[in-house]
Structures are given as structure tokens and as C-alpha cells.
Design an enzyme around this catalytic site. Structure first.
Site, mmCIF file in Angstrom:
data_model
loop_
_atom_site.group_PDB
_atom_site.id
_atom_site.type_symbol
_atom_site.label_atom_id
_atom_site.label_comp_id
_atom_site.label_asym_id
_atom_site.label_seq_id
_atom_site.Cartn_x
_atom_site.Cartn_y
_atom_site.Cartn_z
ATOM 1 N N GLU A 1 0.815 -1.204 0.000
ATOM 2 C CA GLU A 1 0.000 0.000 0.000
ATOM 3 C C GLU A 1 0.858 1.267 0.000
ATOM 4 O O GLU A 1 0.539 2.255 -0.664
ATOM 5 C CB GLU A 1 -0.948 0.011 1.202
ATOM 6 C CG GLU A 1 -2.076 -1.000 1.123
ATOM 7 C CD GLU A 1 -3.028 -0.728 -0.019
ATOM 8 O OE1 GLU A 1 -3.227 0.457 -0.368
ATOM 9 O OE2 GLU A 1 -3.568 -1.695 -0.577
ATOM 10 N N CYS B 1 -11.970 2.509 -15.088
ATOM 11 C CA CYS B 1 -12.281 3.938 -14.949
ATOM 12 C C CYS B 1 -10.984 4.740 -14.867
ATOM 13 O O CYS B 1 -10.718 5.449 -13.894
ATOM 14 C CB CYS B 1 -13.139 4.157 -13.703
ATOM 15 S SG CYS B 1 -13.956 5.767 -13.651
ATOM 16 N N CYS C 1 -17.778 -1.630 -17.650
ATOM 17 C CA CYS C 1 -17.884 -1.164 -16.260
ATOM 18 C C CYS C 1 -19.214 -1.586 -15.639
ATOM 19 O O CYS C 1 -20.277 -1.345 -16.216
ATOM 20 C CB CYS C 1 -17.757 0.356 -16.211
ATOM 21 S SG CYS C 1 -17.876 1.020 -14.532
#
Length: 368
Positions: free
Chosen positions: A46, A201, A211
Site C-alpha cells: 500500500e 475507470c 464497467c
């Protein structure tokens, strides 16, 4: 009749259900930091993924785990080793915070990351969104994320026509993120939001046809996918200049330890003449000035101007004028300087443009 609260108005279980269903079928499942509850590996990924694409992180992630297989190994490592492994990944404050965070978790939590997002967010380099992601993936905690990818998904889906970085807008996005949290499947939901932003996106050329949110997407319905999210108002990018001196002698180059704070903090670099100054196209250092500065490091034998290069930071553009200076009779130097073997230049904790410059010089046989 009771009026619905904002939270109730924003809540929509069908939104999370669509994201979770899509992620389980089409999302990413084979990244090296997935399919684990190991908070150390999740945290490491992360932090590396902040402002950096997955493709750029993969190699660094593998090398970090090979060198530091556990949090304790990372906490106990010399800072120069950490910075050397991070070299080239950019945003070096992340590396300093990574090391500081590892030490704090060892000292304050016995080497085990807390599961509470609030406690995680208090650690160096871990903000609210990153804390939520770590906690969700390692402990299954229901906590909302709101990184750049999620802001883009929300801005387009819900037709938010203000810049997401403005605090009132960002606060509203956080309230929406909290309201949309599912009661179950937080891991798939969190990963799904990340995957949607990273693979469908995207900033340019979003793949709206695949999507799962297309039917509810305001930007798609109104033909504004190119306009949303609203971009940050542009400011003129300041330009600065720096003269760097590659002092060489017998296959070694002189490196200088930079301060912990500031540009390239904690890394090593080449000595500079007067630091980063305001750019002036008509002003440049003379060979004589470089020679005078280089005499601090030894008896100057030869000096050569090298091809200039430009490095772009997030907040300014740096024009670098490098010089190669050959010396003999090395001077006695303070501890912030070190002579480094060119054969090991890839191991040096250097900023990317400096490492590239020195690697090119080494292969060009321009070092004495």
C-alpha cells in the site's frame, strides 16, 4: 414524517453489490500482495502503491521482501539500505516514513500492526485511506478508502463537478464512502474499487463498456467522462537549476549524504554548487567556479562539462548541469562524504537522475 439523514440518502447496497460481483469475476486476484492476511506485506504494498502504478511497484516489492522478509528485519536495517532499495521509485518521503513506521510498530506494538484504522493512521506515512485498506485486507475491518482511483470512480459515477481536492468536496466524498460500505465482503469491495479505478475507470480512455457501474454513471450518461473528475487548477511550474559535480578518482566517485528532510532527503547524491537555485537561462556556472568548488575534495586534474539534463518533480522542474572532475591527492573529508566504487553504483541510494547519469558515465569509460 421523519426526514432521511444524509447517510441514509447516500447509502445504496446495490452499489457495493455491483462492485463486489464484478471484482470476484473480473478483478485482480494474482498480485503478489493479495491472498494474504499478512499486514506487513499488505502495508508494504500500500505504501509503494501511493502515487505509483502497479507495474512500477512489482520489482521493488519483490526486492524489499527478499532483503527484508519481516517487519523486524526492516526496522533493524540501516537507513541507507532502505533508501538504496527504494532508489528510483520516487517520492522518497515514503521510504523514510516506511522505515520510521516499521520501527514504531516494533517498539510500540511488539512488531504486530494494530487492526484499528485510527491507530494505523497515526503511524508515519499511513493516512486515513491507506489505514482503511490495510485494516480491511488484513483484518476484514469495515472502513472506507478514498484514494485517487476511488475519487475518480465516485466523481464520474455520481456526477461530482467540483475538484475532489477541495476540502468540502473531499469531506462529502468521505461521507459518501462511509455510507456505501457493504455489511459483508469488505475485502472484495475495497479491492474492487481499486481495480475499477486502475483498469476500467482510468484517467484517459475509460472502458465504460465493461464497467459494472455504467448504468448508474452520471458522467457516462451525460458524455462527461473526459471532464470528470474536475482537474486541479493549473499553476505555473517553477523552474530551478543546479550544478552537480561528479568528482572521480581511480574508478570511484564522490557522493554526498543529503539531509533527512527536503528534496531527495536521506539519499546520497553528487556534490552541488549552491544547491537548487531559481532558473536563469542566461546564468550558468563557469568551469573556474566548478574547479574552485572541487578543490575541496582533492587536487583537480581535469574538468569536463557534460550534457545537461532535466528532472521534473511534482512541484518544480530542475535543470541539472553536470560536470566531471578528475582529482588526485584526495582531501580529508567530513563524514557526510564517501567515495563509492562505480562498479557498485547500482547499489547506491541515489536519486533516479543521478544514478542514470553515473551509470552512463561508468559505461562510457569516463571515470578515472
Amino acid at each position: 414524517m421523519r426526514r432521511a439523514t444524509e447517510f441514509e440518502e447516500l447509502a445504496d447496497p446495490s452499489f457495493s453489490a455491483a462492485v463486489i460481483s464484478w471484482q470476484k469475476t473480473y478483478g485482480r486476484h494474482a498480485l503478489p500482495w493479495q491472498n494474504t492476511r499478512d499486514a506487513y506485506r499488505i502495508w508494504l504494498s500500500e505504501i509503494m502503491l501511493q502515487q505509483t502504478q502497479v507495474s512500477a511497484v512489482l520489482g521493488y516489492y519483490a526486492r524489499f521482501l527478499e532483503r527484508f522478509p519481516s517487519l523486524a528485519d526492516l526496522a533493524a536495517a540501516p537507513s541507507e539500505d532502505v533508501m538504496a532499495l527504494w532508489s528510483g521509485l520516487g517520492y522518497y518521503t515514503r521510504a523514510r516514513n516506511l522505515h520510521a513506521c516499521a520501527k514504531r510498530v516494533v517498539d510500540e506494538y511488539g512488531g504486530v500492526f494494530p487492526s484499528d484504522p485510527a491507530l494505523l493512521a497515526d503511524l508515519p506515512g499511513i493516512g486515513r485511506s491507506t489505514a482503511a485498506a490495510i485494516s480491511a485486507f488484513s483484518s476484514g475491518t469495515r472502513a472506507a478508502i478514498l484514494d485517487g482511483n476511488v475519487k475518480r470512480v465516485f466523481a464520474r459515477t455520481f456526477g461530482i463537478d467540483q475538484f475532489p481536492g477541495i476540502k468540502p468536496v473531499e469531506d462529502a466524498l468521505w461521507r459518501r464512502a462511509d455510507a456505501l460500505l457493504p455489511m459483508e465482503g469488505i475485502e472484495s469491495y475495497t479491492q474492487g474499487l481499486m481495480d475499477l479505478g486502475a483498469t476500467l475507470c482510468t484517467r484517459s480512455s475509460p472502458d465504460c463498456g465493461r464497467c459494472p457501474l455504467q448504468q448508474r454513471c452520471v458522467a457516462f450518461a451525460t458524455g462527461r467522462t473526459a471532464e470528470l473528475p474536475v482537474r486541479k487548477p493549473k499553476k505555473a511550474v517553477p523552474e530551478k537549476q543546479a550544478v552537480m559535480i561528479a568528482v572521480v578518482d581511480r574508478g570511484q566517485v564522490l557522493l554526498e549524504q543529503r539531509p533527512d528532510s527536503g528534496i531527495w532527503g536521506g539519499l546520497m547524491s553528487l556534490p552541488e554548487l549552491d544547491g537548487h537555485q531559481a532558473f536563469d537561462d542566461d546564468a550558468s556556472a563557469s568551469i573556474d567556479e566548478v574547479v574552485v568548488a572541487a578543490r575541496t575534495f582533492g587536487e583537480v586534474e581535469e574538468t569536463e562539462a557534460l550534457l545537461p539534463l532535466v528532472h521534473v518533480f511534482t512541484h518544480y522542474k530542475l535543470h541539472i548541469s553536470p560536470y566531471r572532475v578528475g582529482v588526485t591527492r584526495r582531501a580529508e573529508l567530513v563524514t557526510k562524504y564517501v567515495w563509492w566504487d562505480l562498479a557498485r553504483i547500482d547499489d547506491a541510494p541515489l536519486p533516479a537522475p543521478v544514478k542514470k547519469l553515473l551509470a552512463q558515465l561508468a559505461t562510457s569509460n569516463l571515470f578515472g
